[in-house]
Motif scaffolding. Structure first.
Motif, short mmCIF file in Angstrom:
data_model
loop_
_atom_site.label_atom_id
_atom_site.label_comp_id
_atom_site.label_asym_id
_atom_site.label_seq_id
_atom_site.Cartn_x
_atom_site.Cartn_y
_atom_site.Cartn_z
N MET A 197 0.81 -1.22 0.00
CA MET A 197 0.00 0.00 0.00
C MET A 197 0.84 1.27 0.00
SD MET A 197 -3.25 -1.06 2.45
CE MET A 197 -4.14 0.42 2.03
N GLY A 198 2.16 1.11 -0.02
CA GLY A 198 3.04 2.27 -0.14
C GLY A 198 3.24 3.07 1.13
N PHE A 199 2.97 2.50 2.29
CA PHE A 199 3.17 3.22 3.55
C PHE A 199 4.65 3.57 3.73
CE2 PHE A 199 -0.56 0.46 4.99
CZ PHE A 199 -1.49 1.43 4.68
N THR A 200 4.92 4.76 4.24
CA THR A 200 6.31 5.20 4.45
C THR A 200 6.60 5.52 5.91
OG1 THR A 200 5.69 7.50 3.99
CG2 THR A 200 6.43 6.18 2.13
N GLY A 201 5.62 5.34 6.78
CA GLY A 201 5.79 5.69 8.18
C GLY A 201 6.40 4.57 8.99
N SER A 202 6.02 4.49 10.25
CA SER A 202 6.59 3.51 11.19
C SER A 202 5.47 2.68 11.82
CB SER A 202 7.39 4.23 12.27
OG SER A 202 6.57 5.15 12.97
N LEU A 203 5.89 1.67 12.58
CA LEU A 203 4.93 0.77 13.23
C LEU A 203 4.50 1.36 14.57
CD1 LEU A 203 6.77 -2.61 12.57
CD2 LEU A 203 4.75 -1.75 11.37
N SER A 204 3.21 1.27 14.85
CA SER A 204 2.68 1.78 16.12
C SER A 204 2.79 0.70 17.21
CB SER A 204 1.23 2.20 15.97
OG SER A 204 0.64 2.44 17.23
N GLY A 216 5.64 -5.53 1.71
CA GLY A 216 5.77 -4.77 0.47
C GLY A 216 5.48 -3.29 0.59
N ASN A 217 5.67 -2.70 1.76
CA ASN A 217 5.55 -1.25 1.92
C ASN A 217 6.95 -0.65 2.04
OD1 ASN A 217 2.52 -0.62 2.20
ND2 ASN A 217 2.77 -2.38 3.55
N GLN A 218 7.04 0.56 2.55
CA GLN A 218 8.34 1.20 2.77
C GLN A 218 8.43 1.69 4.21
OE1 GLN A 218 9.51 3.95 -0.50
NE2 GLN A 218 7.63 3.29 -1.53
N ILE A 219 8.01 0.83 5.11
CA ILE A 219 7.94 1.18 6.53
C ILE A 219 9.34 1.30 7.11
CG2 ILE A 219 7.03 0.48 8.77
CD1 ILE A 219 4.91 -1.14 7.21
N THR A 220 9.57 2.35 7.86
CA THR A 220 10.88 2.61 8.47
C THR A 220 10.80 2.41 9.99
OG1 THR A 220 10.37 4.96 8.65
CG2 THR A 220 11.49 4.23 6.65
N GLY A 221 11.93 2.68 10.66
CA GLY A 221 11.98 2.52 12.12
C GLY A 221 12.19 1.08 12.51
N GLY A 222 11.96 0.80 13.77
CA GLY A 222 12.18 -0.55 14.28
C GLY A 222 10.89 -1.30 14.53
N ILE A 223 11.04 -2.58 14.89
CA ILE A 223 9.90 -3.39 15.31
C ILE A 223 9.70 -3.15 16.80
CG2 ILE A 223 8.97 -5.72 15.49
CD1 ILE A 223 10.89 -6.54 13.24
N PRO A 224 8.56 -2.62 17.22
CA PRO A 224 8.37 -2.30 18.64
C PRO A 224 8.47 -3.53 19.54
CG PRO A 224 6.71 -1.21 17.29
CD PRO A 224 7.42 -2.19 16.40
N GLU A 225 9.11 -3.35 20.69
CA GLU A 225 9.16 -4.42 21.69
C GLU A 225 7.76 -4.86 22.10
OE1 GLU A 225 11.53 -6.09 23.38
OE2 GLU A 225 13.36 -5.17 22.59
N ASP A 226 6.80 -3.90 22.03
CA ASP A 226 5.42 -4.18 22.47
C ASP A 226 4.77 -5.31 21.67
OD1 ASP A 226 4.61 -1.38 24.11
OD2 ASP A 226 6.20 -1.22 22.62
#
Length: 603
Positions: free
Chosen positions: A71-78, A94-104
């Motif tokens: 879906m072309g997301f460019t943000g991060s995981l909540s 298949g998106n462009q999600i940045t940042g890390g994988i939350p410990e939560d």
């Protein structure tokens, strides 16, 4: 008309509140930076997300699957989706999600598949993923993850597929991971491959990719089968336990076929509510309506509640009011609508239990404050106006069948501990088929808030609610009642609407605003709210804006155009009114002579 209700078994309670699920998913939408044309049906105020696209739920409205690939997301995981305790599939491939994988994400105890392949995730794989004892498929290939593979992952008992290829991982691969059915560690700096004991993949890369689609289809099919099986067993259980229907249903005396389903609610014992309200002590009365009183109560666990008691249960319409409130709340779930906690029924009693609203009603806060209690400031009044509009918008435009409240006024808008508006008292509400534009009944409501067409014809529609909402806006701005005979002493109009119209024509808006605000408000915002109120209270229901338009106008969009259009029409109407005024003598007998006349009768 048979009640339209959600039939749920008492034992299958929601483990996560719908509002918590909706809040978490909407936060995910925000952090992923979804564009305005994506996930447009994800309504922040519609707290049950089970009707949203890309979301699947079980029969109890627990979120099971969130799938938003490519879906072309460019943000991060909540991290907030940790509250989705029943989530089994999270697929953001298949998106462009940045940042890390939350410990939560280690709190997603029901998760069986985590697919974050082909994004731009960085940082280390959280060791907390080792808490996911039900996890079968871990797919993190083609990201920028680094560091070692946590040992905790190797101990997952149900893991069958680990695809971590083409990252920047380094160090030792836990030996146990080489024994899962499908693994791929290619394209990292890990201890596998040409000079090591174990190969980096359990098969060719192509085969791995081809099998992945089958894995996904298999998991989704499995979940669907479980849901269908659950539904089948639910209906089977109900069929086998008809003799125990008192544990599931409330039977309405005299109407064998009409049974109210209360499976998702708590059944309170009469004694429990009697103790909570100090034997329904008059000191605990919060308010009184057409079918009974509302008492403040404190349950055994110190939870504060409001208990609505139908004191005259045998009277005409008494039980219908009880059924109606339950019916409305079963259909409508929204953060700006009052939710039902539970109920109590005996052969002669009907009681409903709601959350206690710490700041009571808007009417109380405007006109009935005790010494030392804070006056509603202007910012809070604006928030109340918008929250109420959103609640009514949901009733009119997002419920099927839609719901007409029929008694919108400041006294029926409650305020929680944060002064957020909550529309309550559905005792007069009507469910309406979406194909019908209005419904004819005997007139019910509070004088001064009733739309003229409803008063004269008995036909109500969502536009009658909009009229009542417009009057409520004037109450919020002025702090005054819809009908006030004290204004006669100053030779002013008894009806608040007429009084405001007169001052608006005379450009004396400063004389309209509640004096308790001590001039601490924006005159521009006051003008905006009065204009919205006057648009909502136009004589012709067809001319009034829909609640979705009202929400947009309160948010600053489209008001100027609607106001200019109305001004042109109003000049013509005013001229016609003046002509009739000269022709007829409107005597005092035509003036309403009670401030809050409650009209009774059948619906």
């Amino acid at each position: 008309m048979k009640l339209i209700l959600i039939l749920l078994v008492l034992g299958n309670l929601h483990l996560v509140a719908p509002d918590a699920q909706g809040d978490a998913l909407f936060d995910l939408r925000t952090t992923l930076k979804a564009s305005p044309d994506q996930l447009t049906d994800w309504n922040q105020n519609q707290v049950n997300p089970c009707t949203w696209s890309k979301v699947s739920c079980d029969p109890n409205n627990n979120v099971l699957s969130v799938s938003m690939s490519f879906m072309g997301f460019t943000g991060s995981l909540s991290p907030k989706i940790r509250v989705l305790s029943k989530l089994t599939i999270l697929s953001l491939q298949g998106n462009q999600i940045t940042g890390g994988i939350p410990e939560d994400y280690g709190n997603l105890s029901s998760l069986t598949m985590l697919d974050l392949e082909s994004n731009r995730l960085a940082g280390q794989i959280p060791s907390s993923l080792g808490n996911l004892k039900n996890l079968q498929f871990l797919i993190l290939s083609q990201n920028n993850l680094e560091g070692p593979i946590p040992d905790s992952i190797a101990s997952l008992p149900n893991l069958t597929s680990v695809l971590l290829g083409y990252n920047n991982l380094s160090g030792q691969i836990p030996d146990h991971l080489f024994h899962v059915s499908k693994y791929n560690f290619t394209g990292n700096r890990l201890n596998c491959g040409f000079n090591n004991t174990h190969p980096c993949t359990s098969g060719s890369g192509d085969a791995s990719k081809k099998s992945k689609a089958g894995i996904i289809i298999g998991v989704i099919a499995g979940v669907l089968v479980l849901i269908l099986l659950g539904c089948f067993m639910l209906f089977f259980w109900r069929g086998r336990h008809r003799g125990y229907k008192r544990e599931v249903f409330v039977d309405v005396p005299g109407e064998v076929d009409r049974r109210i389903a209360f499976g998702q609610l708590k059944r309170f014992a009469w004694r429990e509510l009697q103790v909570a309200t100090d034997n329904f002590n008059e000191r605990n009365v919060l308010g009184q309506g057409g079918f009974g009183k509302v008492y403040k109560g404190v349950l055994g666990d110190n939870t504060k509640v409001a208990v609505k008691r139908l004191t005259d249960y045998e009277s005409p319409g008494g039980d219908a009011a009880f059924q109606r409130e339950v019916e409305m709340i079963s259909v409508a779930v929204h953060r700006n609508l009052l939710r039902l906690i539970g109920f109590c029924t005996t052969p002669t009693e009907r009681l409903l239990v709601y959350p206690y609203m710490h700041n009571l009603s808007v009417a109380y806060r405007l006109r009935e404050l005790k010494p030392g209690e804070a006056v509603l400031d202007w910012a809070t009044r604006k928030r109340i106006a918008l929250g109420t509009a959103r609640g009514l918008e949901y009733l009119h435009e997002h419920c099927n069948p839609k719901i007409i409240h029929r008694d919108v006024k400041a006294a029926n808008v409650l305020l929680d501990e944060d002064f957020e508006a909550v529309v309550g008292d559905f005792g007069l509400a009507k469910l309406v088929d979406v194909r019908k534009t209005n419904v004819t009944t005997q007139v019910r409501g509070t004088m001064g808030h009733i739309a003229p067409e409803y008063l004269s014809t008995g036909k109500s529609s969502e536009r009658t609610d909009i009229f009542g909402y417009g009057i409520m806006l004037l109450e919020i701005v002025t702090g005054q009642r819809a009908i006030d005979f004290s204004r006669l002493e100053e030779e002013d109009d008894v009806l608040l609407l007429d009084h405001v119209k007169k001052l608006e024509r005379e450009k004396r808006l400063d004389a309209i605003v509640d004096r308790n605000l001590n001039k601490k408000y924006s005159m521009e915002e006051v003008e905006m709210m009065i204009k919205v109120a006057l648009l909502c209270t136009q004589g012709s229901p067809e001319d009034r804006p829909a609640m979705s338009e009202v929400v947009r106008m309160l948010e600053g969009e489209g008001l100027a155009e609607r106001w200019e259009e109305w001004q042109n029409v109003e000049v013509t109407r005013r001229q016609e009114y003046d002509r009739l005024q000269r022709r007829f003598d409107w005597g005092e007998d035509s003036i309403y002579n009670q401030e809050a006349i409650e009209l009774s009768g059948g619906r």
